[in-house]
Write an enzyme that holds these catalytic residues in place. Sequence first.
Site, PDB file in Angstrom:
ATOM      1  N   ASP A   1       4.836  -5.495   3.765  1.00 23.87           N
ATOM      2  CA  ASP A   1       5.668  -6.576   4.270  1.00 23.87           C
ATOM      3  C   ASP A   1       5.573  -7.700   3.243  1.00 23.87           C
ATOM      4  O   ASP A   1       4.679  -7.718   2.398  1.00 23.87           O
ATOM      5  CB  ASP A   1       5.179  -7.027   5.649  1.00 23.87           C
ATOM      6  CG  ASP A   1       6.276  -7.670   6.472  1.00 23.87           C
ATOM      7  OD1 ASP A   1       7.270  -8.140   5.891  1.00 23.87           O
ATOM      8  OD2 ASP A   1       6.133  -7.720   7.714  1.00 23.87           O
ATOM      9  N   TRP A   2       6.483  -8.658   3.325  1.00 22.85           N
ATOM     10  CA  TRP A   2       6.621  -9.659   2.273  1.00 22.85           C
ATOM     11  C   TRP A   2       5.366 -10.535   2.144  1.00 22.85           C
ATOM     12  O   TRP A   2       4.998 -11.265   3.050  1.00 22.85           O
ATOM     13  CB  TRP A   2       7.869 -10.490   2.528  1.00 22.85           C
ATOM     14  CG  TRP A   2       9.091  -9.944   1.843  1.00 22.85           C
ATOM     15  CD1 TRP A   2       9.999 -10.661   1.106  1.00 22.85           C
ATOM     16  CD2 TRP A   2       9.557  -8.585   1.790  1.00 22.85           C
ATOM     17  NE1 TRP A   2      10.991  -9.833   0.613  1.00 22.85           N
ATOM     18  CE2 TRP A   2      10.741  -8.562   1.008  1.00 22.85           C
ATOM     19  CE3 TRP A   2       9.094  -7.382   2.311  1.00 22.85           C
ATOM     20  CZ2 TRP A   2      11.459  -7.385   0.743  1.00 22.85           C
ATOM     21  CZ3 TRP A   2       9.799  -6.207   2.048  1.00 22.85           C
ATOM     22  CH2 TRP A   2      10.958  -6.220   1.281  1.00 22.85           C
TER      23      TRP A   2
END
Length: 503
Positions: free
Chosen positions: A273-274
Amino acid sequence: MKKLILLSAAVMALAGCESGEPQLATSSVKKVLKAMTLEEKVHMVIGMGMAGSDGNSAVVGATQDIVPGAAGTTYPIPRLGIPSIVLADGPAGLRINPTRPGDDNTYYCTHFPIGTLLASTWNQELVESVGTAMGEEVHEYGADVYLAPALNIHRHPLNGRNFEYYSEDPVVAGKTAAAYVRGVQKNDVGTSIKHFAYNNQETNRTANNAIISPRAQREIYLKGFEIAVKEADPWTVMSSYNKINGTYTSQSRDLITTVLRDEWGFKGLVMTDWFGGDNGAAQMAAGNDMLQPGTPLQYEQIMNAIKDGSLSEAELDVCVTRCLELVKRSPKVKGYAYSNKPDLKAHAAVTRQSALEGMVLLENNGVLPLKDVKKVAVFGCTSYDFIAGGTGSGNVNRAYTVSLLDGLKNAGFEVDESKKDVYLKHIAQEEAAFKATLTDQLSAFYPMPRPTELVPSASELAASAKGNDIAIITFGRNSGEFFDRTSADFELSARERELLNKV
């Protein structure tokens, strides 16, 4: 834009041919890997970064490259014919910018039913058709991997992102996700099932340490992912922000390699995920192949680990190989000329039908179906300001939302609009007041509190009762990324109870 992309691809291929370098579109991944420098390999496993973000906190991904408003892109190496591919958010529809500077065209997407509503259809065939429609928009708007579906467990009813997820039942979640993935990937684009795993709250989500026994992991939190992997073969998996028993999921080799790959047979790519995790080298060692959106620190961590021997180049090559395999199967490498013209009208019909099947009627005391009813009065702010879905990365920039008032009119009812202007003004004022309190760059993605309900006077109610056959009251709740809901939000407010009792 289409011509520019095709020209860029041609230039990359020409440059590679002239130098005799292997090209990803025509050569084996093994040959391309062998031709890469160490620096290129490390860049390949890291995204293109995200302007305005330092990587110290969770974000909603955003890039202006290739497809403005998509979540991110991968690293290109033109000399080897390796293009940058586009990763775009879901899961209720593609999230990209609806307008672009200097461009009179619009790029709106369909807001499909949220995950919980899709699961409530109990109809895998229908969910697959919704996925097929979504995948067509992903394909025609130039994205390569759709960052969806989300299938974390409904562990607590106040989780801010429950709207993205399917169920508290892992079998329902897994079967629904598998149907969704099959539908999307029919369009020759990839999916990324998320958030792997144990991501069941927004509060403190990047530091939360989920303490879960092996049995509970297997029977509850991992089962849905296992079903989706084995029945639908998603192109990618997205690891979650949180820790599991003390280790970040993106740095857990037990989770990402032993369980996902060795036990379940997953062959695709795993991405973070970012800005997830805290050690790029540990993520490579765990088998987390791509770090999104990527930071200079992660580059340094991986390079330093290779230099000091704590990470071997052979381990890095495994991750690079999976990145190359993903890019090679993408529409970009195949030269697909996307149209920017998906069939939004047809997809609106799919949305309506799937939402209809997923609605749940909790109680009916002989009121429905409506009989001998022509004139309708509507109360409640949500009757005029309908909630299409949650906020954050799961939001969709749609062209319109049909309110309850407009929906009733479209269905042939005569709706009392005497209160419409008052409601819309009230809603706009409360929305403006809330936005005035926001200061940080992510505030545009925060869930908007529902407006305080308007309670009509006795004379107004008497007039409505005299002029209409029935009254409909709508109460709404919204939630989104970054925040969990409160217990107070779960209950009816005093104003809502007053409105309900008086009407």
